[in-house]
Design a protein around this motif. Structure first.
Motif, PDB file in Angstrom:
ATOM      1  N   GLY A   1      -4.553  -3.247  20.993  1.00 32.93           N
ATOM      2  CA  GLY A   1      -4.891  -3.019  19.586  1.00 32.93           C
ATOM      3  C   GLY A   1      -3.836  -2.169  18.904  1.00 32.93           C
ATOM      4  N   PRO A   2      -4.028  -1.874  17.611  1.00 35.89           N
ATOM      5  CA  PRO A   2      -5.209  -2.116  16.771  1.00 35.89           C
ATOM      6  C   PRO A   2      -5.446  -3.576  16.369  1.00 35.89           C
ATOM      7  CG  PRO A   2      -3.872  -0.287  15.929  1.00 35.89           C
ATOM      8  CD  PRO A   2      -3.058  -0.982  16.956  1.00 35.89           C
ATOM      9  N   GLY A   3      -4.401  -4.413  16.317  1.00 37.06           N
ATOM     10  CA  GLY A   3      -4.593  -5.810  15.968  1.00 37.06           C
ATOM     11  C   GLY A   3      -4.152  -6.154  14.556  1.00 37.06           C
ATOM     12  N   PHE A   4      -4.278  -7.437  14.218  1.00 41.08           N
ATOM     13  CA  PHE A   4      -3.696  -7.952  12.975  1.00 41.08           C
ATOM     14  C   PHE A   4      -4.607  -7.835  11.768  1.00 41.08           C
ATOM     15  CE2 PHE A   4      -1.386 -10.287  16.352  1.00 41.08           C
ATOM     16  CZ  PHE A   4      -0.136  -9.758  16.092  1.00 41.08           C
ATOM     17  N   GLU A   5      -5.858  -7.441  11.976  1.00 43.05           N
ATOM     18  CA  GLU A   5      -6.749  -7.247  10.837  1.00 43.05           C
ATOM     19  C   GLU A   5      -6.723  -5.806  10.331  1.00 43.05           C
ATOM     20  OE1 GLU A   5     -10.598  -9.600  11.309  1.00 43.05           O
ATOM     21  OE2 GLU A   5      -9.595  -9.989  13.223  1.00 43.05           O
ATOM     22  N   THR A   6      -5.736  -5.055  10.785  1.00 42.41           N
ATOM     23  CA  THR A   6      -5.560  -3.671  10.325  1.00 42.41           C
ATOM     24  C   THR A   6      -5.264  -3.624   8.835  1.00 42.41           C
ATOM     25  OG1 THR A   6      -4.682  -3.118  12.506  1.00 42.41           O
ATOM     26  CG2 THR A   6      -4.254  -1.551  10.741  1.00 42.41           C
ATOM     27  N   ASP A   7      -4.497  -4.603   8.350  1.00 43.52           N
ATOM     28  CA  ASP A   7      -4.083  -4.576   6.943  1.00 43.52           C
ATOM     29  C   ASP A   7      -4.376  -5.866   6.186  1.00 43.52           C
ATOM     30  OD1 ASP A   7      -2.259  -6.139   8.261  1.00 43.52           O
ATOM     31  OD2 ASP A   7      -0.478  -5.068   7.557  1.00 43.52           O
ATOM     32  N   GLU A   8      -5.084  -6.812   6.812  1.00 48.85           N
ATOM     33  CA  GLU A   8      -5.460  -8.062   6.140  1.00 48.85           C
ATOM     34  C   GLU A   8      -6.855  -8.461   6.597  1.00 48.85           C
ATOM     35  OE1 GLU A   8      -1.880 -11.043   5.261  1.00 48.85           O
ATOM     36  OE2 GLU A   8      -2.049 -10.594   7.392  1.00 48.85           O
ATOM     37  N   ASP A   9      -7.586  -9.139   5.712  1.00 49.04           N
ATOM     38  CA  ASP A   9      -8.881  -9.680   6.095  1.00 49.04           C
ATOM     39  C   ASP A   9      -8.693 -10.923   6.960  1.00 49.04           C
ATOM     40  OD1 ASP A   9     -10.227  -7.750   4.655  1.00 49.04           O
ATOM     41  OD2 ASP A   9     -10.293  -8.983   2.818  1.00 49.04           O
ATOM     42  N   PHE A  10      -9.689 -11.210   7.780  1.00 45.80           N
ATOM     43  CA  PHE A  10      -9.633 -12.370   8.673  1.00 45.80           C
ATOM     44  C   PHE A  10      -9.303 -13.658   7.915  1.00 45.80           C
ATOM     45  CE2 PHE A  10     -11.861 -16.048  10.501  1.00 45.80           C
ATOM     46  CZ  PHE A  10     -11.255 -16.107  11.748  1.00 45.80           C
ATOM     47  N   ASP A  11      -9.933 -13.869   6.762  1.00 48.36           N
ATOM     48  CA  ASP A  11      -9.774 -15.129   6.034  1.00 48.36           C
ATOM     49  C   ASP A  11      -8.388 -15.319   5.449  1.00 48.36           C
ATOM     50  OD1 ASP A  11     -12.364 -15.904   6.591  1.00 48.36           O
ATOM     51  OD2 ASP A  11     -13.176 -15.093   4.717  1.00 48.36           O
ATOM     52  N   THR A  12      -7.641 -14.244   5.255  1.00 50.67           N
ATOM     53  CA  THR A  12      -6.326 -14.357   4.599  1.00 50.67           C
ATOM     54  C   THR A  12      -5.174 -13.942   5.519  1.00 50.67           C
ATOM     55  OG1 THR A  12      -6.600 -12.137   3.645  1.00 50.67           O
ATOM     56  CG2 THR A  12      -7.294 -14.011   2.297  1.00 50.67           C
ATOM     57  N   LEU A  13      -5.420 -13.888   6.810  1.00 50.91           N
ATOM     58  CA  LEU A  13      -4.349 -13.522   7.736  1.00 50.91           C
ATOM     59  C   LEU A  13      -3.126 -14.417   7.526  1.00 50.91           C
ATOM     60  CD1 LEU A  13      -6.295 -12.997  11.104  1.00 50.91           C
ATOM     61  CD2 LEU A  13      -5.141 -11.240   9.757  1.00 50.91           C
ATOM     62  N   GLY A  14      -1.943 -13.805   7.468  1.00 52.41           N
ATOM     63  CA  GLY A  14      -0.699 -14.543   7.417  1.00 52.41           C
ATOM     64  C   GLY A  14      -0.295 -15.110   6.079  1.00 52.41           C
ATOM     65  N   GLN A  15      -1.111 -14.907   5.046  1.00 46.67           N
ATOM     66  CA  GLN A  15      -0.809 -15.539   3.763  1.00 46.67           C
ATOM     67  C   GLN A  15       0.215 -14.763   2.942  1.00 46.67           C
ATOM     68  OE1 GLN A  15      -4.260 -16.687   1.498  1.00 46.67           O
ATOM     69  NE2 GLN A  15      -5.187 -17.802   3.205  1.00 46.67           N
ATOM     70  N   ASN A  16       0.261 -13.446   3.146  1.00 44.08           N
ATOM     71  CA  ASN A  16       1.186 -12.610   2.378  1.00 44.08           C
ATOM     72  C   ASN A  16       2.107 -11.843   3.314  1.00 44.08           C
ATOM     73  OD1 ASN A  16      -0.044 -13.020  -0.377  1.00 44.08           O
ATOM     74  ND2 ASN A  16      -1.828 -12.182   0.691  1.00 44.08           N
ATOM     75  N   LEU A  17       3.182 -11.299   2.761  1.00 43.04           N
ATOM     76  CA  LEU A  17       4.099 -10.508   3.569  1.00 43.04           C
ATOM     77  C   LEU A  17       3.450  -9.165   3.890  1.00 43.04           C
ATOM     78  CD1 LEU A  17       6.965 -10.255   4.838  1.00 43.04           C
ATOM     79  CD2 LEU A  17       7.634  -9.058   2.728  1.00 43.04           C
ATOM     80  N   SER A  18       3.216  -8.921   5.167  1.00 44.70           N
ATOM     81  CA  SER A  18       2.617  -7.661   5.612  1.00 44.70           C
ATOM     82  C   SER A  18       3.709  -6.723   6.100  1.00 44.70           C
ATOM     83  CB  SER A  18       1.627  -7.915   6.749  1.00 44.70           C
ATOM     84  OG  SER A  18       0.527  -8.660   6.300  1.00 44.70           O
ATOM     85  N   LEU A  19       3.668  -5.498   5.606  1.00 38.17           N
ATOM     86  CA  LEU A  19       4.616  -4.470   6.035  1.00 38.17           C
ATOM     87  C   LEU A  19       3.840  -3.290   6.589  1.00 38.17           C
ATOM     88  CD1 LEU A  19       7.108  -4.404   3.010  1.00 38.17           C
ATOM     89  CD2 LEU A  19       7.352  -5.650   5.161  1.00 38.17           C
ATOM     90  N   PRO A  20       4.218  -2.780   7.759  1.00 36.14           N
ATOM     91  CA  PRO A  20       3.613  -1.530   8.221  1.00 36.14           C
ATOM     92  C   PRO A  20       3.806  -0.445   7.171  1.00 36.14           C
ATOM     93  CG  PRO A  20       4.880  -2.559   9.979  1.00 36.14           C
ATOM     94  CD  PRO A  20       5.180  -3.329   8.725  1.00 36.14           C
ATOM     95  N   PRO A  21       2.899   0.525   7.095  1.00 39.75           N
ATOM     96  CA  PRO A  21       2.951   1.540   6.041  1.00 39.75           C
ATOM     97  C   PRO A  21       4.292   2.251   5.933  1.00 39.75           C
ATOM     98  CG  PRO A  21       0.914   1.720   7.281  1.00 39.75           C
ATOM     99  CD  PRO A  21       1.735   0.698   7.984  1.00 39.75           C
ATOM    100  N   TYR A  22       4.959   2.433   7.065  1.00 41.49           N
ATOM    101  CA  TYR A  22       6.240   3.155   7.035  1.00 41.49           C
ATOM    102  C   TYR A  22       7.382   2.331   6.444  1.00 41.49           C
ATOM    103  CZ  TYR A  22       5.728   1.069  11.737  1.00 41.49           C
ATOM    104  OH  TYR A  22       5.443   0.228  12.792  1.00 41.49           O
ATOM    105  N   PHE A  23       7.121   1.052   6.101  1.00 36.42           N
ATOM    106  CA  PHE A  23       8.114   0.233   5.388  1.00 36.42           C
ATOM    107  C   PHE A  23       7.675  -0.063   3.955  1.00 36.42           C
ATOM    108  CE2 PHE A  23       9.270  -1.106   9.786  1.00 36.42           C
ATOM    109  CZ  PHE A  23      10.621  -0.793   9.742  1.00 36.42           C
ATOM    110  N   GLU A  24       6.471   0.347   3.569  1.00 36.50           N
ATOM    111  CA  GLU A  24       5.918  -0.060   2.285  1.00 36.50           C
ATOM    112  C   GLU A  24       6.767   0.412   1.104  1.00 36.50           C
ATOM    113  OE1 GLU A  24       3.947  -2.462   0.293  1.00 36.50           O
ATOM    114  OE2 GLU A  24       3.144  -2.201   2.322  1.00 36.50           O
ATOM    115  N   ALA A  25       7.344   1.589   1.211  1.00 40.57           N
ATOM    116  CA  ALA A  25       8.182   2.109   0.118  1.00 40.57           C
ATOM    117  C   ALA A  25       9.428   1.259  -0.107  1.00 40.57           C
ATOM    118  CB  ALA A  25       8.578   3.559   0.394  1.00 40.57           C
ATOM    119  N   GLN A  26       9.802   0.478   0.919  1.00 41.24           N
ATOM    120  CA  GLN A  26      10.996  -0.368   0.809  1.00 41.24           C
ATOM    121  C   GLN A  26      10.647  -1.815   0.460  1.00 41.24           C
ATOM    122  OE1 GLN A  26      13.520   0.069   4.419  1.00 41.24           O
ATOM    123  NE2 GLN A  26      12.167   1.760   4.988  1.00 41.24           N
ATOM    124  N   ARG A  27       9.396  -2.077   0.122  1.00 42.17           N
ATOM    125  CA  ARG A  27       8.954  -3.462  -0.058  1.00 42.17           C
ATOM    126  C   ARG A  27       9.842  -4.239  -1.027  1.00 42.17           C
ATOM    127  NH1 ARG A  27       4.658  -7.030   0.570  1.00 42.17           N
ATOM    128  NH2 ARG A  27       3.456  -5.518   1.806  1.00 42.17           N
TER     129      ARG A  27
END
Length: 326
Positions: A286-312
């Protein structure tokens, strides 16, 4: 060290030169679910795509780094030379053989030389893959195929199967598998290459297809030159962060140069190379892929770990758009 056995395969990470075609092949042809569209955390200018069962359960992930200018792979030793994917029954292999023929996927005939029914095939870049039937399998449980896949659930891929390591010096790798990682050598089967040694079978955790490594020693090949269609590394499952810290200490005690603890957000990791140069990773469940996305929308958007979010903004500007909402 009071270490729990590794629980089996966690993921395999490979290289593609074309994220769009890769996405189309692994979701539309193979029917896997894209559970995370992210970035290579060591090079944020390229995608890291995670394909798996319905929610990316550990042991089901086949991932790809996009390296647009990657050259051809020149096959050889000191490589992860074959990645197996599990299906539930022998009948599923017949389904897949017909599907590959209809879709023009390069494939071999159904074989039984490993002691199980298997079907080897290649993707559009020559990635070496094999379907393996779980019909007579016992051991590490499989995952659950996504019910919105183009492949019927009963024939869907349920996880990673045996990983084949091809090396020049078999005993060196065998020693790490057994003495350091705690695998048990449980058997062998003949090589399909004339004049080569039998392929050795190692198991960890509950064993079976989800906990096996095949070790192939070859004296007739040069060292592999990796490129598109090659595998970057294999990861094995560790229960949690506490257990991973024990493994960091154990790998260091065994004088294997390693990364130490690495935060990957969706899991925590440790990287090291075995004596033939193959990159191994130990990764937490874990923690797994639903940490930052809901099950129904997994993989649909660009996911960035929080420590990269400022550089999005700058990260997205470097990436070629990839529509994964279809």
């Amino acid at each position: 060290m009071n270490l729990k056995p590794l629980k089996g395969q966690h993921h395999v990470s490979a290289i593609t030169a074309n994220a769009k075609k890769n996405y189309e092949f692994y979701t539309k042809t193979l029917g896997l679910r894209l559970v995370k569209k992210s970035i290579n955390q060591d090079d944020t200018s390229v995608y890291h795509l995670f394909y798996a069962d319905e929610r990316g359960n550990p042991g089901t992930d086949l991932t790809f780094f996009e390296i647009p200018h990657a050259g051809n792979t020149y096959k050889g030793t000191n490589s992860i030379s074959l990645t197996a994917l599990r299906v539930k029954t022998d009948d599923s292999l017949s389904y897949w053989k017909q599907r590959f023929e209809e879709l023009g996927v390069d494939h071999d005939d159904i074989s039984h030389h490993t002691g199980r029914s298997t079907l080897r095939f290649r993707d559009f870049e020559g990635q070496r893959l094999m379907l393996v039937s779980d019909e007579t399998n016992e051991g590490v449980p499989g995952g659950k195929p996504w019910d919105k896949s183009p492949v019927p659930v009963e024939h869907g891929v349920v996880g990673l199967g045996p990983i084949t390591l091809t090396v020049a010096r078999g005993e060196s790798t065998a020693a790490v598998l057994k003495d350091v990682l705690g695998f048990e050598e449980t058997g062998s089967f003949p090589s399909d290459i004339e004049g080569q040694a039998d392929i050795r079978v190692f198991e960890t955790g509950e064993g079976g297809t989800g906990g096996e490594v095949y070790l192939e020693e070859r004296n007739d090949l040069p060292v592999e030159r990796p490129g598109r269609g090659s595998v970057h590394h294999v990861a094995f499952r560790v229960e949690d962060e506490t257990e991973l810290q024990k493994w960091v200490n154990w790998i260091t005690e065994n004088r294997l140069p390693n990364s130490g603890f690495v935060e990957r957000y969706y899991f925590r990791s440790l990287y090291f190379r075995e004596p033939n140069g193959i990159l191994f990773e130990l990764a937490t469940d874990g923690p797994g892929f639903e940490t930052d996305e809901d099950f129904d929308t997994l993989g649909q958007n660009l996911s960035l770990p929080p420590y990269f979010e400022a550089q999005r903004e700058s990260i997205e500007a470097k990436l070629k758009p990839l529509d994964t909402k279809e």
